[in-house]
Design a protein around this motif. Structure first.
Motif, PDB file in Angstrom:
ATOM      1  N   VAL A  36      12.652  -2.498  -2.835  1.00  8.89           N
ATOM      2  CA  VAL A  36      12.512  -4.119  -3.106  1.00  8.89           C
ATOM      3  C   VAL A  36      11.435  -4.451  -1.614  1.00  8.89           C
ATOM      4  O   VAL A  36      11.800  -3.653  -0.484  1.00  8.89           O
ATOM      5  CB  VAL A  36      13.906  -4.464  -2.473  1.00  8.89           C
ATOM      6  CG1 VAL A  36      14.061  -5.790  -2.375  1.00  8.89           C
ATOM      7  CG2 VAL A  36      15.115  -4.457  -3.963  1.00  8.89           C
ATOM      8  N   GLU A  37      10.393  -4.703  -1.653  1.00  7.23           N
ATOM      9  CA  GLU A  37       9.632  -5.039  -0.780  1.00  7.23           C
ATOM     10  C   GLU A  37      10.163  -6.801  -0.475  1.00  7.23           C
ATOM     11  O   GLU A  37       9.754  -7.357  -0.666  1.00  7.23           O
ATOM     12  CB  GLU A  37       8.430  -4.981  -1.001  1.00  7.23           C
ATOM     13  CG  GLU A  37       6.550  -5.687  -0.031  1.00  7.23           C
ATOM     14  CD  GLU A  37       5.664  -5.645  -0.424  1.00  7.23           C
ATOM     15  OE1 GLU A  37       5.362  -6.221   0.475  1.00  7.23           O
ATOM     16  OE2 GLU A  37       5.323  -4.656  -1.702  1.00  7.23           O
ATOM     17  N   GLU A  80       7.425  12.215 -12.239  1.00  9.38           N
ATOM     18  CA  GLU A  80       8.782  12.773 -11.818  1.00  9.38           C
ATOM     19  C   GLU A  80       9.507  12.263 -11.674  1.00  9.38           C
ATOM     20  O   GLU A  80      11.161  12.304 -11.793  1.00  9.38           O
ATOM     21  CB  GLU A  80       9.001  13.925 -11.222  1.00  9.38           C
ATOM     22  CG  GLU A  80       8.145  13.489  -9.274  1.00  9.38           C
ATOM     23  CD  GLU A  80       8.182  14.965  -8.598  1.00  9.38           C
ATOM     24  OE1 GLU A  80       9.159  15.698  -7.958  1.00  9.38           O
ATOM     25  OE2 GLU A  80       7.129  14.927  -7.650  1.00  9.38           O
ATOM     26  N   VAL A  81       9.955  10.563 -11.052  1.00  9.66           N
ATOM     27  CA  VAL A  81      10.541  10.125 -10.679  1.00  9.66           C
ATOM     28  C   VAL A  81      10.443   8.077 -11.160  1.00  9.66           C
ATOM     29  O   VAL A  81       8.750   7.631 -11.781  1.00  9.66           O
ATOM     30  CB  VAL A  81      10.342   9.967  -8.938  1.00  9.66           C
ATOM     31  CG1 VAL A  81      12.165   8.291  -8.753  1.00  9.66           C
ATOM     32  CG2 VAL A  81      10.865  11.082  -8.514  1.00  9.66           C
ATOM     33  N   ASN A  82      11.223   8.136 -11.769  1.00 10.65           N
ATOM     34  CA  ASN A  82      11.237   6.951 -12.604  1.00 10.65           C
ATOM     35  C   ASN A  82      11.198   5.138 -11.404  1.00 10.65           C
ATOM     36  O   ASN A  82      12.101   5.561 -10.592  1.00 10.65           O
ATOM     37  CB  ASN A  82      12.653   6.894 -14.314  1.00 10.65           C
ATOM     38  CG  ASN A  82      11.624   7.211 -14.963  1.00 10.65           C
ATOM     39  OD1 ASN A  82      10.834   8.116 -15.038  1.00 10.65           O
ATOM     40  ND2 ASN A  82      13.019   7.837 -15.986  1.00 10.65           N
ATOM     41  N   ILE A  83      10.414   5.090 -11.392  1.00 14.09           N
ATOM     42  CA  ILE A  83      10.267   3.996 -10.890  1.00 14.09           C
ATOM     43  C   ILE A  83       9.831   2.478 -10.757  1.00 14.09           C
ATOM     44  O   ILE A  83       9.037   2.243 -12.047  1.00 14.09           O
ATOM     45  CB  ILE A  83       9.000   4.227  -9.424  1.00 14.09           C
ATOM     46  CG1 ILE A  83       8.933   5.397  -8.647  1.00 14.09           C
ATOM     47  CG2 ILE A  83       9.235   3.665  -7.986  1.00 14.09           C
ATOM     48  CD1 ILE A  83       8.005   5.881  -7.512  1.00 14.09           C
ATOM     49  N   SER A  90       0.642  -1.061  -0.143  1.00 15.72           N
ATOM     50  CA  SER A  90      -0.505  -0.140  -0.484  1.00 15.72           C
ATOM     51  C   SER A  90       0.713   1.011   0.481  1.00 15.72           C
ATOM     52  O   SER A  90       0.325   2.425  -0.652  1.00 15.72           O
ATOM     53  CB  SER A  90      -0.948  -0.027   1.409  1.00 15.72           C
ATOM     54  OG  SER A  90      -1.872  -0.665   1.818  1.00 15.72           O
ATOM     55  N   LEU A  91       2.028   1.397   0.933  1.00 19.17           N
ATOM     56  CA  LEU A  91       2.956   2.582   1.037  1.00 19.17           C
ATOM     57  C   LEU A  91       3.422   2.602  -0.909  1.00 19.17           C
ATOM     58  O   LEU A  91       3.545   4.034  -1.041  1.00 19.17           O
ATOM     59  CB  LEU A  91       3.948   1.622   1.824  1.00 19.17           C
ATOM     60  CG  LEU A  91       5.202   3.367   2.235  1.00 19.17           C
ATOM     61  CD1 LEU A  91       4.214   4.734   2.999  1.00 19.17           C
ATOM     62  CD2 LEU A  91       5.814   3.077   2.520  1.00 19.17           C
ATOM     63  N   ILE A  92       4.170   1.750  -1.156  1.00 15.66           N
ATOM     64  CA  ILE A  92       4.376   1.263  -2.203  1.00 15.66           C
ATOM     65  C   ILE A  92       3.519   2.009  -3.614  1.00 15.66           C
ATOM     66  O   ILE A  92       3.545   3.286  -4.164  1.00 15.66           O
ATOM     67  CB  ILE A  92       4.823   0.207  -2.880  1.00 15.66           C
ATOM     68  CG1 ILE A  92       5.973  -0.274  -2.088  1.00 15.66           C
ATOM     69  CG2 ILE A  92       5.532   0.333  -4.449  1.00 15.66           C
ATOM     70  CD1 ILE A  92       6.720  -1.343  -1.950  1.00 15.66           C
TER      71      ILE A  92
END
Length: 218
Positions: free
Chosen positions: A119-120, A60-63, A48-50
């Protein structure tokens, strides 16, 4: 009688792991990629946080995300559904990730295209705290229903992390959870830890965490 030979397997395992982790860290630093090692108990809100972070930063950020689980593709499918590259690691019973396994996952990502890799880790407050995976930041989540005494039971996890996220604050007030008491204990154990109180369900103060992360990866 022949002398007994002692083989320190754990020491050798950690040595090999740490060498691999240092190589990962050096490679990511060269490519200007931040690796976040996200650790918590099962059900505390890692995925959920991810997803909340992706929704706020993906423009704006490549994830990219490396999902670890005992079985299933459930969390990877959620991440992919949010429009982000996901790599699944199924450990088949292992209670943590090590650097060698993480390196195999990173080999499937064109790191030149990314700024941030989550990394989860496996849901566990013990083993993941012991293994360096080459991360830039160690982040742990503790949810309100778990109780504030987890820091007394699993001090290593709290002591090695850069960030503590208290999730599910929408459950407060809760007689079994005192945020001020947890904060005091955490800072006594780890004076440099950053603490954020959020709710992934309502979105409360998730922006505060995302602003911190945005500033630190840039």
């Amino acid at each position: 009688m022949e002398p007994i030979r002692l083989i320190e397997v754990k020491k050798e395992i950690f040595s090999d792991n740490n060498n691999c982790a240092q190589n990962i860290r050096a490679n990511l630093k060269q490519k200007n990629v931040s690796l976040v090692n996200l650790m918590a108990s099962p059900g505390s809100g890692k995925t959920s946080l991810i997803l909340q972070t992706i929704n706020r930063l993906k423009r704006e950020v490549n994830i990219a995300v490396v999902e670890a689980d005992i079985e299933s593709l459930v969390d990877s499918e959620k991440v992919a559904g949010a429009g982000v590259k996901a790599i699944q690691i199924n450990t088949g019973g292992a209670c943590h990730l090590d650097a060698v396994v993480v390196q195999k996952a990173l080999d499937n990502i064109n790191l030149e295209e990314y700024d941030l890799v989550f990394v989860e880790n496996i849901g566990n407050l013990v083993c993941p705290a012991e293994f360096d995976i080459g991360e830039r930041f160690k982040v742990m989540i503790l949810s309100v229903p778990e109780g504030d005494d987890k820091i007394l039971k699993y001090p290593l996890m709290f002591s090695v992390c850069d960030v503590l996220i208290i999730n599910k604050i929408d459950y407060l007030p809760d007689e079994g959870f005192d945020p001020a008491r947890l904060r005091e204990r955490a800072l006594r154990l780890n004076p440099n830890i950053q603490i954020f109180e959020i709710s992934c369900r309502t979105g409360a103060d998730v922006d505060v965490w995302c602003n911190w992360l945005r500033d630190h990866i840039k």
